[in-house]
Motif scaffolding. Structure first.
Motif, PDB file in Angstrom:
ATOM      1  N   THR A 117      -6.856  39.468-100.471  1.00  0.00           N
ATOM      2  CA  THR A 117      -6.511  38.744-101.700  1.00  0.00           C
ATOM      3  C   THR A 117      -5.304  39.370-102.378  1.00  0.00           C
ATOM      4  O   THR A 117      -4.382  38.669-102.824  1.00  0.00           O
ATOM      5  N   ASN A 118      -5.272  40.694-102.447  1.00  0.00           N
ATOM      6  CA  ASN A 118      -4.146  41.372-103.085  1.00  0.00           C
ATOM      7  C   ASN A 118      -2.861  41.222-102.282  1.00  0.00           C
ATOM      8  O   ASN A 118      -1.776  41.076-102.862  1.00  0.00           O
ATOM      9  N   ARG A 121      -1.626  37.695-102.973  1.00  0.00           N
ATOM     10  CA  ARG A 121      -1.053  37.602-104.317  1.00  0.00           C
ATOM     11  C   ARG A 121       0.314  38.279-104.371  1.00  0.00           C
ATOM     12  O   ARG A 121       1.249  37.770-104.994  1.00  0.00           O
ATOM     13  N   THR A 125       3.883  36.579-105.231  1.00  0.00           N
ATOM     14  CA  THR A 125       4.731  37.108-106.299  1.00  0.00           C
ATOM     15  C   THR A 125       6.150  37.348-105.809  1.00  0.00           C
ATOM     16  O   THR A 125       7.129  37.014-106.480  1.00  0.00           O
TER      17      THR A 125
END
Length: 235
Positions: A117-118, A121, A125
């Motif tokens: 998930t990170n 993300r 970004t």
């Protein structure tokens, strides 16, 4: 290219367990037992994500995190994994730059999901911070000259990238080999077979079936056409 993960954990069994699950998820893993060793590793390469324990011999996890955020890209995700679960520790960790705080014991599968998930993300970004073009599940990052499939970087040579960028920017147009050669190689005359060579290389990297391409179509007798919408055809 698989996402690279740096694990900073002084308990070998714990580092090995985390590494095992991350490798099963197709990630490249480096594990070290101290913050000092991690800083040495960072001199050569910066990972896509850091998993950090707090109770380390020598420099603490908090000290490492402060140093890391001051010296390296602030957008690289850091997940603290620690037996320390006091509110003060969690608040401090998040306050000085951690993205998540996971307390021990934990489920390795859940940790992998949080890592994924990170990473996703982080990729979103980065993509939002620069001009990009999407096609299928690929993203072409124009400022950094990078192609990603989801969060995974697809290795391209400089010329492969240039050909792909030219095709994508002229999507839905039928392009002759002469026009592609002139646009990419910046020459009106030359060895036009180079265009076909690079088209084949790109098909092997982005097409599920290079013999039946969904993106880079051959327009017989005319040249090539890039279809961003992944439409089917009789190629």
């Amino acid at each position: 290219m698989n996402p690279s993960i740096l694990i900073i954990e002084d308990i070998p069994e714990m580092a090995e367990l985390i590494s095992l699950y991350l490798k099963k998820a197709d990630m490249s893993v480096t594990a070290v037992g101290t913050a000092e060793l991690a800083l040495e590793k960072l001199k050569n390469t910066v990972p896509d994500l850091v998993i950090l324990d707090l109770n380390l011999p020598g420099m603490s996890g908090f000290e490492f995190l402060q140093h890391f955020r001051a010296r390296y890209k602030t957008t690289i995700p850091v997940i603290i994994v620690s037996a320390r679960d006091a509110d003060e520790d969690i608040i401090k960790g998040l306050g000085i730059g951690a993205d998540e705080f996971v307390t021990k014991p934990f489920s390795p599968r859940v940790l992998v999901a949080r890592v994924q998930t990170n990473l996703r993300r982080h990729a979103e970004t980065e993509a939002a911070a620069e001009e990009s073009i999407k096609f299928g599940n690929y993203t072409l990052l124009l400022n950094s000259c990078v192609l990603k499939q989801g969060t995974v970087k697809i290795p391209l040579s400089a010329k492969e990238y240039e050909v792909l960028e030219y095709l994508v920017k002229h999507a839905e147009e039928t392009l002759s080999p002469e026009k592609i050669y002139n646009g990419v190689w910046k020459a009106q005359y030359g060895d036009l077979t180079a265009v076909a060579v690079y088209i084949q290389r790109l098909r092997k990297k982005i097409e599920k079936d290079p013999a039946n391409p969904q993106f880079i179509k051959t327009m017989f007798g005319l040249g090539y056409r890039f279809d961003k919408e992944n439409k089917t055809s009789e190629n």
